[in-house]
Design a protein around this motif. Structure first.
Motif, PDB file in Angstrom:
ATOM      1  N   GLY A  11     -16.214 -46.607 -59.512  1.00  0.00           N
ATOM      2  CA  GLY A  11     -16.464 -45.694 -58.394  1.00  0.00           C
ATOM      3  C   GLY A  11     -16.450 -46.425 -57.065  1.00  0.00           C
ATOM      4  N   ILE A  12     -17.025 -47.613 -57.069  1.00  0.00           N
ATOM      5  CA  ILE A  12     -17.028 -48.423 -55.839  1.00  0.00           C
ATOM      6  C   ILE A  12     -15.597 -48.776 -55.449  1.00  0.00           C
ATOM      7  N   VAL A  13     -14.788 -49.165 -56.432  1.00  0.00           N
ATOM      8  CA  VAL A  13     -13.391 -49.525 -56.141  1.00  0.00           C
ATOM      9  C   VAL A  13     -12.650 -48.319 -55.557  1.00  0.00           C
ATOM     10  N   ARG A  14     -12.842 -47.158 -56.180  1.00  0.00           N
ATOM     11  CA  ARG A  14     -12.153 -45.955 -55.682  1.00  0.00           C
ATOM     12  C   ARG A  14     -12.573 -45.649 -54.248  1.00  0.00           C
ATOM     13  N   ARG A  15     -13.871 -45.771 -53.980  1.00  0.00           N
ATOM     14  CA  ARG A  15     -14.391 -45.400 -52.665  1.00  0.00           C
ATOM     15  C   ARG A  15     -13.938 -46.374 -51.567  1.00  0.00           C
ATOM     16  N   TRP A  16     -13.871 -47.667 -51.913  1.00  0.00           N
ATOM     17  CA  TRP A  16     -13.682 -48.660 -50.851  1.00  0.00           C
ATOM     18  C   TRP A  16     -12.321 -49.337 -50.852  1.00  0.00           C
ATOM     19  N   GLN A  17     -11.428 -48.982 -51.784  1.00  0.00           N
ATOM     20  CA  GLN A  17     -10.147 -49.692 -51.836  1.00  0.00           C
ATOM     21  C   GLN A  17      -9.332 -49.488 -50.551  1.00  0.00           C
ATOM     22  N   GLY A  18      -9.339 -48.257 -50.052  1.00  0.00           N
ATOM     23  CA  GLY A  18      -8.573 -47.994 -48.825  1.00  0.00           C
ATOM     24  C   GLY A  18      -9.072 -48.806 -47.643  1.00  0.00           C
ATOM     25  N   PRO A  19     -10.371 -48.710 -47.323  1.00  0.00           N
ATOM     26  CA  PRO A  19     -10.884 -49.492 -46.193  1.00  0.00           C
ATOM     27  C   PRO A  19     -10.679 -51.003 -46.351  1.00  0.00           C
ATOM     28  N   TYR A  25      -5.150 -55.860 -44.282  1.00  0.00           N
ATOM     29  CA  TYR A  25      -3.837 -55.743 -43.649  1.00  0.00           C
ATOM     30  C   TYR A  25      -3.933 -56.036 -42.148  1.00  0.00           C
ATOM     31  N   ARG A  26      -5.049 -55.618 -41.535  1.00  0.00           N
ATOM     32  CA  ARG A  26      -5.219 -55.898 -40.099  1.00  0.00           C
ATOM     33  C   ARG A  26      -5.268 -57.394 -39.858  1.00  0.00           C
ATOM     34  N   PHE A  27      -5.779 -58.123 -40.824  1.00  0.00           N
ATOM     35  CA  PHE A  27      -5.866 -59.570 -40.646  1.00  0.00           C
ATOM     36  C   PHE A  27      -4.535 -60.268 -40.915  1.00  0.00           C
ATOM     37  N   CYS A  28      -3.829 -59.847 -41.972  1.00  0.00           N
ATOM     38  CA  CYS A  28      -2.666 -60.655 -42.385  1.00  0.00           C
ATOM     39  C   CYS A  28      -1.321 -59.996 -42.112  1.00  0.00           C
ATOM     40  N   ILE A 125     -10.230 -56.974 -34.301  1.00  0.00           N
ATOM     41  CA  ILE A 125      -9.777 -56.309 -35.541  1.00  0.00           C
ATOM     42  C   ILE A 125     -10.843 -55.359 -36.067  1.00  0.00           C
ATOM     43  N   VAL A 126     -12.087 -55.854 -36.191  1.00  0.00           N
ATOM     44  CA  VAL A 126     -13.089 -54.956 -36.791  1.00  0.00           C
ATOM     45  C   VAL A 126     -13.469 -53.821 -35.838  1.00  0.00           C
ATOM     46  N   TYR A 127     -13.400 -54.070 -34.536  1.00  0.00           N
ATOM     47  CA  TYR A 127     -13.796 -53.036 -33.576  1.00  0.00           C
ATOM     48  C   TYR A 127     -12.697 -51.994 -33.397  1.00  0.00           C
ATOM     49  N   TYR A 128     -11.501 -52.450 -33.152  1.00  0.00           N
ATOM     50  CA  TYR A 128     -10.421 -51.492 -32.874  1.00  0.00           C
ATOM     51  C   TYR A 128      -9.732 -51.031 -34.141  1.00  0.00           C
ATOM     52  N   PHE A 129      -9.201 -51.990 -34.893  1.00  0.00           N
ATOM     53  CA  PHE A 129      -8.365 -51.591 -36.021  1.00  0.00           C
ATOM     54  C   PHE A 129      -9.199 -51.003 -37.144  1.00  0.00           C
ATOM     55  N   HIS A 130     -10.440 -51.424 -37.260  1.00  0.00           N
ATOM     56  CA  HIS A 130     -11.241 -50.903 -38.354  1.00  0.00           C
ATOM     57  C   HIS A 130     -12.246 -49.855 -37.888  1.00  0.00           C
ATOM     58  N   GLY A 131     -12.305 -49.636 -36.579  1.00  0.00           N
ATOM     59  CA  GLY A 131     -13.111 -48.549 -36.048  1.00  0.00           C
ATOM     60  C   GLY A 131     -14.619 -48.750 -36.120  1.00  0.00           C
TER      61      GLY A 131
ATOM     62  N   ARG B   8      -6.622 -47.345 -25.887  1.00  0.00           N
ATOM     63  CA  ARG B   8      -5.747 -46.292 -26.433  1.00  0.00           C
ATOM     64  C   ARG B   8      -4.733 -46.864 -27.417  1.00  0.00           C
ATOM     65  N   ILE B   9      -4.180 -48.001 -27.056  1.00  0.00           N
ATOM     66  CA  ILE B   9      -3.126 -48.578 -27.906  1.00  0.00           C
ATOM     67  C   ILE B   9      -3.711 -49.079 -29.225  1.00  0.00           C
ATOM     68  N   LEU B  10      -4.825 -49.795 -29.133  1.00  0.00           N
ATOM     69  CA  LEU B  10      -5.347 -50.428 -30.351  1.00  0.00           C
ATOM     70  C   LEU B  10      -6.036 -49.414 -31.274  1.00  0.00           C
ATOM     71  N   ASP B  11      -6.555 -48.352 -30.689  1.00  0.00           N
ATOM     72  CA  ASP B  11      -7.186 -47.321 -31.525  1.00  0.00           C
ATOM     73  C   ASP B  11      -6.164 -46.552 -32.344  1.00  0.00           C
ATOM     74  N   GLY B  12      -4.919 -46.579 -31.890  1.00  0.00           N
ATOM     75  CA  GLY B  12      -3.948 -45.653 -32.465  1.00  0.00           C
ATOM     76  C   GLY B  12      -3.178 -46.176 -33.652  1.00  0.00           C
ATOM     77  N   GLU B  13      -3.594 -47.298 -34.224  1.00  0.00           N
ATOM     78  CA  GLU B  13      -2.790 -47.841 -35.321  1.00  0.00           C
ATOM     79  C   GLU B  13      -2.980 -47.015 -36.594  1.00  0.00           C
ATOM     80  N   GLU B  14      -1.872 -46.770 -37.280  1.00  0.00           N
ATOM     81  CA  GLU B  14      -1.951 -45.924 -38.470  1.00  0.00           C
ATOM     82  C   GLU B  14      -2.540 -46.684 -39.657  1.00  0.00           C
ATOM     83  N   GLU B  15      -3.118 -45.909 -40.583  1.00  0.00           N
ATOM     84  CA  GLU B  15      -3.711 -46.478 -41.794  1.00  0.00           C
ATOM     85  C   GLU B  15      -2.614 -46.734 -42.818  1.00  0.00           C
ATOM     86  N   ILE B  16      -2.834 -47.717 -43.680  1.00  0.00           N
ATOM     87  CA  ILE B  16      -1.922 -47.862 -44.820  1.00  0.00           C
ATOM     88  C   ILE B  16      -2.672 -47.445 -46.086  1.00  0.00           C
TER      89      ILE B  16
END
Lengths: 176, 121
Positions: A11-19, A25-28, A125-131, B8-16
């Motif tokens: 269940g943990i894998v299913r819930r967290w695999q996407g994030p 991916y944001r890192f590499c 990365i964690v602030y913008y790409f990971h929200g 705006r630019i960095l918030d808009g990246e799509e998910e994989i």
């Protein structure tokens, strides 16, 4: 407890695999490697589940584990090198203010985040790409909130300095 | 809405999305981990007597090295009995190859410590 309980862990894998795959991916910037790194995070989480103290949120614990692993993996095998020169400059004669297509500009700016020094790159990365918001980023990276804000601000400055025509200074930067 | 173009630019990246077999592959690795036999523990019960026995070896060897180098000459008039005892211990240890056992144990301990460190990294 959960440790050793495979169906609960599924269940943990299913819930967290996407994030976790997205964060990797944001890192590499490499899908295959991102999945390998995320799988390693799940394995380490499984081994260390008994050490999770329930006073912290599970997601905080898991992301801290993930970010530590991703950072050390990037130190061990750095991603394909990018320089500001590779990603930042338009290669034609069109003027910068509008000549470069928005999509190209956005891609260039996102790629540039990976050319920042690691301490700024990780926060961005964690602030913008990971929200994550500032408190969550601080807990995940294990630094004070003030440090997160300062690194975000400095990271933005560096990006603006490298692409002055594309990224004009704003009237007020947002902090979540 | 922020007026900072970076926001705006960095918030808009799509998910994989993870590939379809990713979750199954993770669970397969986790099951392998769960059903793998536990690592063989270091036999401390057997090692402790040897470790205790080799402690005098190192003491004697250190003492002899220091004495041969000339640094310990001041000790001789005050502790001839200790010197004789240490030399006797040293001879016994050499005769029973305890020094080699000690060396093997030390190498084993070092390799265990190194492998644990590498496994954590």
């Amino acid at each position: 407890m959960l440790a050793g309980d495979l169906s609960a862990f599924e269940g943990i894998v299913r819930r967290w695999q996407g994030p976790l795959v997205n964060l990797a991916y944001r890192f590499c910037r490499d899908r295959g490697r991102a999945e390998e790194m995320a799988q390693e995070v799940f394995l380490r989480a499984y081994r260390a589940l008994e050490r999770w103290r329930e006073e912290s949120a599970f997601s905080t614990w898991l992301f801290a584990l993930a970010v530590n692993l991703y950072r050390s993996e990037l130190r061990r095998i750095p991603p394909a090198p990018l320089s500001f020169e590779d990603v930042g400059e338009p290669r034609d004669d069109r003027p910068r203010d509008g000549g470069l297509e928005a999509a190209d500009r956005d891609r260039a700016v996102r790629a540039m985040v990976h050319t920042l020094p690691p301490k700024y790159r990780d926060v961005m990365i964690v602030y913008y790409f990971h929200g994550m918001d500032v408190p969550a980023a601080a807990r995940t990276l294990g630094v004070p909130e003030g440090t997160i804000k300062a690194r975000l601000s400095r990271g933005r400055e560096i990006l603006r300095g490298k692409l002055p025509g594309l990224l004009a200074a704003p009237s007020a930067a947002r902090i979540r | 809405m922020s007026d900072d173009p970076i926001d705006r630019i960095l918030d808009g990246e799509e998910e994989i999305l993870p590939s379809s077999g990713f979750g199954a592959s993770v669970m397969e690795a986790v099951r392998r981990e769960a059903y793998a036999p536990p690592p063989i523990p270091f036999p401390w019960k057997r090692a402790w007597p040897w470790l205790a026995a080799i402690a005098p070896t190192f003491a004697a060897a250190s003492f002899l090295v220091v004495r041969q180098a000339g640094f310990g000459s001041g000790l001789e008039p005050q502790a001839p009995v200790v010197t004789a005892a240490l030399e006797s211990v040293h001879r016994t240890i050499v005769a029973t190859y305890a020094d080699w056992v000690a060396l093997a144990l030390l190498i084993t301990l070092a390799s265990i410590a190194l492998s644990r460190r590498l496994a954590r990294a």
